[in-house]
Design a protein around this motif. Sequence first.
Motif, PDB file in Angstrom:
ATOM      1  N   LYS A 174      -4.802  -3.474  -3.008  1.00 37.54           N
ATOM      2  CA  LYS A 174      -6.056  -3.220  -3.715  1.00 37.54           C
ATOM      3  C   LYS A 174      -6.850  -2.120  -3.025  1.00 37.54           C
ATOM      4  O   LYS A 174      -7.390  -1.220  -3.681  1.00 37.54           O
ATOM      5  CB  LYS A 174      -6.875  -4.510  -3.783  1.00 37.54           C
ATOM      6  N   ARG A 175      -6.922  -2.168  -1.706  1.00 38.72           N
ATOM      7  CA  ARG A 175      -7.638  -1.133  -0.972  1.00 38.72           C
ATOM      8  C   ARG A 175      -6.910   0.206  -1.067  1.00 38.72           C
ATOM      9  O   ARG A 175      -7.562   1.262  -1.086  1.00 38.72           O
ATOM     10  CB  ARG A 175      -7.800  -1.553   0.491  1.00 38.72           C
ATOM     11  N   ALA A 176      -5.596   0.171  -1.118  1.00 42.91           N
ATOM     12  CA  ALA A 176      -4.841   1.417  -1.286  1.00 42.91           C
ATOM     13  C   ALA A 176      -5.157   2.058  -2.622  1.00 42.91           C
ATOM     14  O   ALA A 176      -5.269   3.293  -2.718  1.00 42.91           O
ATOM     15  CB  ALA A 176      -3.350   1.146  -1.163  1.00 42.91           C
ATOM     16  N   SER A 188       0.698   8.132   6.228  1.00 49.05           N
ATOM     17  CA  SER A 188       0.842   8.179   7.686  1.00 49.05           C
ATOM     18  C   SER A 188      -0.095   7.182   8.361  1.00 49.05           C
ATOM     19  O   SER A 188       0.295   6.503   9.312  1.00 49.05           O
ATOM     20  CB  SER A 188       0.564   9.598   8.190  1.00 49.05           C
ATOM     21  N   VAL A 189      -1.332   7.095   7.873  1.00 47.07           N
ATOM     22  CA  VAL A 189      -2.275   6.127   8.429  1.00 47.07           C
ATOM     23  C   VAL A 189      -1.776   4.703   8.189  1.00 47.07           C
ATOM     24  O   VAL A 189      -1.860   3.832   9.084  1.00 47.07           O
ATOM     25  CB  VAL A 189      -3.674   6.324   7.819  1.00 47.07           C
ATOM     26  N   THR A 190      -1.235   4.452   6.994  1.00 47.65           N
ATOM     27  CA  THR A 190      -0.712   3.121   6.678  1.00 47.65           C
ATOM     28  C   THR A 190       0.439   2.749   7.593  1.00 47.65           C
ATOM     29  O   THR A 190       0.501   1.628   8.121  1.00 47.65           O
ATOM     30  CB  THR A 190      -0.249   3.077   5.212  1.00 47.65           C
ATOM     31  N   ARG A 191       1.360   3.671   7.818  1.00 50.36           N
ATOM     32  CA  ARG A 191       2.482   3.404   8.715  1.00 50.36           C
ATOM     33  C   ARG A 191       2.006   3.244  10.152  1.00 50.36           C
ATOM     34  O   ARG A 191       2.533   2.418  10.906  1.00 50.36           O
ATOM     35  CB  ARG A 191       3.486   4.545   8.617  1.00 50.36           C
ATOM     36  N   PHE A 192       0.997   4.031  10.538  1.00 51.97           N
ATOM     37  CA  PHE A 192       0.434   3.926  11.888  1.00 51.97           C
ATOM     38  C   PHE A 192      -0.143   2.535  12.127  1.00 51.97           C
ATOM     39  O   PHE A 192       0.119   1.899  13.159  1.00 51.97           O
ATOM     40  CB  PHE A 192      -0.642   5.001  12.066  1.00 51.97           C
ATOM     41  N   LEU A 193      -0.926   2.040  11.178  1.00 55.04           N
ATOM     42  CA  LEU A 193      -1.527   0.716  11.330  1.00 55.04           C
ATOM     43  C   LEU A 193      -0.467  -0.378  11.343  1.00 55.04           C
ATOM     44  O   LEU A 193      -0.583  -1.365  12.084  1.00 55.04           O
ATOM     45  CB  LEU A 193      -2.528   0.469  10.200  1.00 55.04           C
ATOM     46  N   PRO A 220       0.810  -1.224   0.000  1.00 52.53           N
ATOM     47  CA  PRO A 220       0.000   0.000   0.000  1.00 52.53           C
ATOM     48  C   PRO A 220       0.838   1.267   0.000  1.00 52.53           C
ATOM     49  O   PRO A 220       0.492   2.239  -0.680  1.00 52.53           O
ATOM     50  CB  PRO A 220      -0.811  -0.141   1.295  1.00 52.53           C
ATOM     51  N   PHE A 221       1.941   1.259   0.747  1.00 52.07           N
ATOM     52  CA  PHE A 221       2.789   2.440   0.807  1.00 52.07           C
ATOM     53  C   PHE A 221       3.346   2.784  -0.576  1.00 52.07           C
ATOM     54  O   PHE A 221       3.426   3.954  -0.964  1.00 52.07           O
ATOM     55  CB  PHE A 221       3.936   2.201   1.791  1.00 52.07           C
ATOM     56  N   TYR A 275      -3.175  14.794   1.024  1.00 52.24           N
ATOM     57  CA  TYR A 275      -3.980  13.617   1.350  1.00 52.24           C
ATOM     58  C   TYR A 275      -3.210  12.321   1.143  1.00 52.24           C
ATOM     59  O   TYR A 275      -3.423  11.349   1.885  1.00 52.24           O
ATOM     60  CB  TYR A 275      -5.270  13.617   0.529  1.00 52.24           C
ATOM     61  N   PHE A 276      -2.325  12.271   0.152  1.00 47.93           N
ATOM     62  CA  PHE A 276      -1.501  11.078  -0.008  1.00 47.93           C
ATOM     63  C   PHE A 276      -0.539  10.923   1.167  1.00 47.93           C
ATOM     64  O   PHE A 276      -0.270   9.805   1.628  1.00 47.93           O
ATOM     65  CB  PHE A 276      -0.722  11.129  -1.321  1.00 47.93           C
TER      66      PHE A 276
END
Length: 348
Positions: A134-136, A114-119, A53-54, A108-109
Motif C-alpha cells: 500500500k505504501r509502495a 533500490s531503497v526497498t531492497r536496501f531496507l 512493494p518491489f 525514480y522507480f
Amino acid sequence: CSINTSNSTLCPSIDDFRNQVYSTSYSLITVLGLAGNGFALLVLIRTYRPSSPFQVYMLNLAVSDLLCVSTLPMRVVYYVKKGQWNQGDFLCRITTCALYVNLYCSIYFMAAMSVTRFLAIVFPVQNRLMVTAKRARLVCAGIWIFICLASSPFLMFGQKFDPATNKTKCFEPPIGQDVSKVVMLSNLSLVLGFLLPFLIILLCYAGIIHTLLSRTPWTRRQQDTGPKAIRMIIIVLLTFLVSFMPYHVQRSIHIHSLYRTDTSCSEKVVMQKSVVVTLCLAAANSCFDPLLYFFSGESFLSRLSSMHQSRSTRTFNNSVRLNVARTETGVNRQLNATSFIPNTSTSH
C-alpha cells in the motif's frame, strides 16, 4: 545550421545523420520495448496475487515504458519524412514531454526499488513493518505526480514553422530567447532528476554490499536475497552508465556550449552528433528495464512458470474434454445405428 564566427560560413548540417540515426534507433527501441515490457506486464497481470512493494514498482515501471514507446512511432515518422511534422501542435507537445516523463520516472522507480531492497537486507525486521504494498502504491503515485509536474515545462515547446526549409518542425532545439529556458530546465533536471536519485542509489548499494559482505557463510546460505540484490545492482548501474549518465553529461556540456562564441564548426558538428547518440541511449532505457523483471524481480520467474503451468493445465483439460466429447459422440452414433437395424428373426 550553426554559424562559424571565424569565417562566417555555414557549418555542415547533420540532418541526414540525425534523421537516419533517430528513425532507426527509435524503430528498434519501439519493437524491443513493446515486446519486453508488454510481456512483463502480461505476466504480472495474468498471475495477479498479493503483491510486494518491489512488484508494485515493477508494474509502474513497465507502464511508464509502454507509454513512452507508444509515442516513439510518431518520432520515427517525423524523421523518416526528413523533419516534417504533420500530427499537430498538441501531439508534438505530448510526444516531447512523454520521453522525459518516462526517463525520470524510470530513474525514480529504480531508486525506489533500490531503497526497498536496501531496507529488506540491511533492516529486515523494520522492513516488514515499514514497507508495504500500500505504501509502495502511494510512493508510485507521488513519483508520477512529481515527474509529470516537473516535466510540464516541456509542454511549452510545440511545433514551429521553419521558413528556411518550408517545413513544420517538432523536437528541434530552441533558438534565441528560448535557450535560457532550456538551460534552466536542464540544470533542474540534472540535479533533481539524475544526481539526487543516483546518489540515493549509490548509498543504498554501498549499504547492501557492506551488509552482504559482513554476513557469515551460514547466513548467506539461509537467505537468498543476496543474489537478487547483486543482480539488481549490476543491471541498474549498467543502465545508468549506458543510458542515463552519457545523456545528462553530454546535454549539459552541449547546452552550456551554446553561450560560447569561439566554437569551431568541427566542434559543433561533433557536439550535435553526440547529442543525437546519447539521446538514443537515453530512450533505450525502455529496453533495459525488462532485465530487472526477469533477473532481479521477486518471484517473477515463478509467476512466469505458474502462468505456463496454468496454460498447460487448461490445454490438458480442454484436450480431455474434447476426447470425452468425441467418445460420447461416437457411442451415441453407434447406439443410433443399432436402433435402426431391422429385426430379421422369424417368430414361431
